[in-house]
Design a protein around this motif. Structure first.
Motif, mmCIF file in Angstrom:
data_model
loop_
_atom_site.group_PDB
_atom_site.id
_atom_site.type_symbol
_atom_site.label_atom_id
_atom_site.label_comp_id
_atom_site.label_asym_id
_atom_site.label_seq_id
_atom_site.Cartn_x
_atom_site.Cartn_y
_atom_site.Cartn_z
ATOM 1 N N VAL A 12 -18.828 -25.004 -11.429
ATOM 2 C CA VAL A 12 -18.360 -23.723 -10.900
ATOM 3 C C VAL A 12 -18.602 -23.649 -9.390
ATOM 4 N N LEU A 13 -19.817 -23.977 -8.970
ATOM 5 C CA LEU A 13 -20.154 -23.898 -7.548
ATOM 6 C C LEU A 13 -19.382 -24.935 -6.736
ATOM 7 N N ASN A 14 -18.941 -26.001 -7.430
ATOM 8 C CA ASN A 14 -18.163 -27.066 -6.800
ATOM 9 C C ASN A 14 -16.671 -26.756 -6.800
ATOM 10 N N PHE A 15 -16.313 -25.574 -7.333
ATOM 11 C CA PHE A 15 -14.920 -25.103 -7.403
ATOM 12 C C PHE A 15 -14.030 -25.973 -8.304
ATOM 13 N N HIS A 16 -14.651 -26.615 -9.300
ATOM 14 C CA HIS A 16 -13.883 -27.421 -10.249
ATOM 15 C C HIS A 16 -13.548 -26.642 -11.512
ATOM 16 N N LYS A 17 -14.358 -25.635 -11.833
ATOM 17 C CA LYS A 17 -14.136 -24.842 -13.041
ATOM 18 C C LYS A 17 -14.480 -23.387 -12.778
ATOM 19 N N SER A 18 -13.963 -22.511 -13.659
ATOM 20 C CA SER A 18 -14.298 -21.088 -13.581
ATOM 21 C C SER A 18 -15.540 -20.815 -14.432
ATOM 22 N N ILE A 19 -16.143 -19.647 -14.227
ATOM 23 C CA ILE A 19 -17.279 -19.240 -15.063
ATOM 24 C C ILE A 19 -16.891 -19.272 -16.537
ATOM 25 N N LYS A 43 -26.097 -23.431 0.571
ATOM 26 C CA LYS A 43 -26.333 -22.866 1.898
ATOM 27 C C LYS A 43 -25.491 -21.611 2.096
ATOM 28 N N ASN A 44 -24.391 -21.533 1.361
ATOM 29 C CA ASN A 44 -23.628 -20.285 1.276
ATOM 30 C C ASN A 44 -24.349 -19.410 0.255
ATOM 31 N N GLU A 45 -25.227 -18.541 0.708
ATOM 32 C CA GLU A 45 -26.138 -17.836 -0.191
ATOM 33 C C GLU A 45 -25.460 -16.825 -1.098
ATOM 34 N N MET A 46 -24.231 -16.447 -0.785
ATOM 35 C CA MET A 46 -23.511 -15.488 -1.624
ATOM 36 C C MET A 46 -22.614 -16.182 -2.653
ATOM 37 N N LEU A 47 -22.583 -17.509 -2.641
ATOM 38 C CA LEU A 47 -21.663 -18.253 -3.498
ATOM 39 C C LEU A 47 -21.870 -17.939 -4.978
ATOM 40 N N PHE A 48 -23.105 -17.951 -5.424
ATOM 41 C CA PHE A 48 -23.408 -17.715 -6.831
ATOM 42 C C PHE A 48 -23.079 -16.278 -7.224
ATOM 43 N N SER A 49 -23.484 -15.345 -6.395
ATOM 44 C CA SER A 49 -23.224 -13.931 -6.665
ATOM 45 C C SER A 49 -21.734 -13.641 -6.739
ATOM 46 N N ASN A 50 -20.980 -14.207 -5.818
ATOM 47 C CA ASN A 50 -19.536 -13.968 -5.801
ATOM 48 C C ASN A 50 -18.846 -14.498 -7.045
ATOM 49 N N ASN A 51 -19.383 -15.583 -7.616
ATOM 50 C CA ASN A 51 -18.811 -16.153 -8.831
ATOM 51 C C ASN A 51 -19.269 -15.418 -10.084
ATOM 52 N N LEU A 52 -20.538 -15.006 -10.101
ATOM 53 C CA LEU A 52 -21.124 -14.484 -11.334
ATOM 54 C C LEU A 52 -20.853 -13.012 -11.596
ATOM 55 N N ARG A 53 -21.094 -12.173 -10.616
ATOM 56 C CA ARG A 53 -21.098 -10.736 -10.872
ATOM 57 C C ARG A 53 -19.791 -10.198 -11.456
ATOM 58 N N PRO A 54 -18.628 -10.697 -11.048
ATOM 59 C CA PRO A 54 -17.392 -10.177 -11.659
ATOM 60 C C PRO A 54 -17.243 -10.547 -13.141
ATOM 61 N N GLU A 55 -18.022 -11.546 -13.614
ATOM 62 C CA GLU A 55 -17.853 -12.049 -14.978
ATOM 63 C C GLU A 55 -18.936 -11.572 -15.943
ATOM 64 N N MET A 56 -19.866 -10.753 -15.501
ATOM 65 C CA MET A 56 -21.052 -10.475 -16.312
ATOM 66 C C MET A 56 -20.893 -9.316 -17.282
ATOM 67 N N PHE A 57 -19.783 -8.611 -17.226
ATOM 68 C CA PHE A 57 -19.700 -7.351 -17.952
ATOM 69 C C PHE A 57 -19.532 -7.510 -19.460
ATOM 70 N N ALA A 58 -19.310 -8.711 -19.937
ATOM 71 C CA ALA A 58 -19.229 -8.944 -21.384
ATOM 72 C C ALA A 58 -20.612 -9.027 -22.019
ATOM 73 N N TYR A 59 -21.673 -8.980 -21.191
ATOM 74 C CA TYR A 59 -23.034 -9.182 -21.688
ATOM 75 C C TYR A 59 -23.923 -7.980 -21.384
ATOM 76 N N ASP A 60 -24.916 -7.785 -22.251
ATOM 77 C CA ASP A 60 -25.939 -6.775 -21.987
ATOM 78 C C ASP A 60 -26.946 -7.297 -20.968
#
Length: 262
Positions: A63-70, A103-120
């Motif tokens: 995901v972080l390598n931009f090869h796959k989606s979350i 080193k792009n410190e927002m990379l993980f957040s930008n990928n994860l937060r939009p996808e988290m709503f299916a979980y508690d």
């Protein structure tokens, strides 16, 4: 509303992975849908549940390598309420690549937060250092659980962790809070455990979980069968403690949702 919890401590051997895996399955016992994310390059969380290069269709590195989606790297565990985004045990070259990516410190957040709503709950198992993936995870998280094993260097590690959390709050993630400090592998009748616990409650009274995780040989035994102790032996002392920890976190989360201060 879902909540992202990072499990982090700059000191190794304190039960981060054990806590991440078993807390996820403890949440499931409370009927909470949970996503477990392994961001430790050692891939301990993934191997603990039997995931390896032969049965992983993609991992968080993809995901972080931009090869796959979350969505493309989420794997189901043997509990239908617990999913995992694994991480293969990285090669040296992959670790270098991951270090550059984070080193792009927002990379993980930008990928994860939009996808988290299916979980508690979303649980992130971090490596035993603060730079790179741990910092990325803290920027994405709502809160941090700091597991700690009683001993000489416990308080030093906590202090270092607290300072880093404050830096993240000030510079990158104002909503980040300390979910709690968790005593793991706790031996109730030893002097070192008593002294460590006493000092922790003295210095961090508002951050200590009521629940402690007892030292329990069944935890190590369960790992040989690629199972969390919660599944391997639900009646083990550690299993009961993790279920109580999940209940404590769920209760505090419900209070925060209703605007009640911790």
């Amino acid at each position: 509303m879902s909540k992202i919890i990072a499990i982090a401590n700059p000191k190794g051997g304190v039960g981060k992975t054990t806590t991440a895996v078993n807390l996820a399955f403890a949440f499931a016992l409370h009927k909470k849908r949970t996503l477990l994310i392994d961001v430790d390059p050692a891939g301990s969380c993934s191997s603990n549940l039997g995931f390896n290069k032969d049965n992983i269709k993609g991992d968080i590195f993809s995901v972080l390598n931009f090869h796959k989606s979350i969505q493309g790297v989420i794997h189901q565990t043997e509990n239908e309420l617990v999913d995992i985004i694994p991480l293969n045990n990285l090669t040296y070259q992959d670790e270098l690549r991951l270090s550059r990516l984070t080193k792009n410190e927002m990379l993980f957040s930008n990928n994860l937060r939009p996808e988290m709503f299916a979980y508690d709950f979303v649980i992130i198992d971090c490596p035993p250092y603060l730079i790179g993936t741990t910092t990325n995870a803290l920027i994405a998280a709502d809160s941090v659980i700091i597991p700690i094993k009683a001993g000489r260097f416990a308080l030093t590690a906590i202090k270092k962790m607290m300072l880093h959390i404050e830096t993240i709050r000030r510079t990158s993630n104002y909503r980040l809070t300390v979910e709690g400090i968790l005593l793991t592998m706790h031996e109730y009748n030893t002097k070192v455990s008593f002294k460590t616990k006493k000092e922790l409650f003295k210095q961090y009274p508002n951050f200590m979980f009521r629940t402690s995780i007892p030292k329990n040989s069944v935890v190590a035994e369960a790992s040989f069968y690629h199972k969390p102790v919660m599944l391997y032996d639900p009646k083990a002392k550690a299993s009961i403690a993790y279920k109580e920890l999940a209940a404590e976190i769920i209760f505090m989360h419900s209070l925060s949702l209703h605007g009640v201060a911790k």
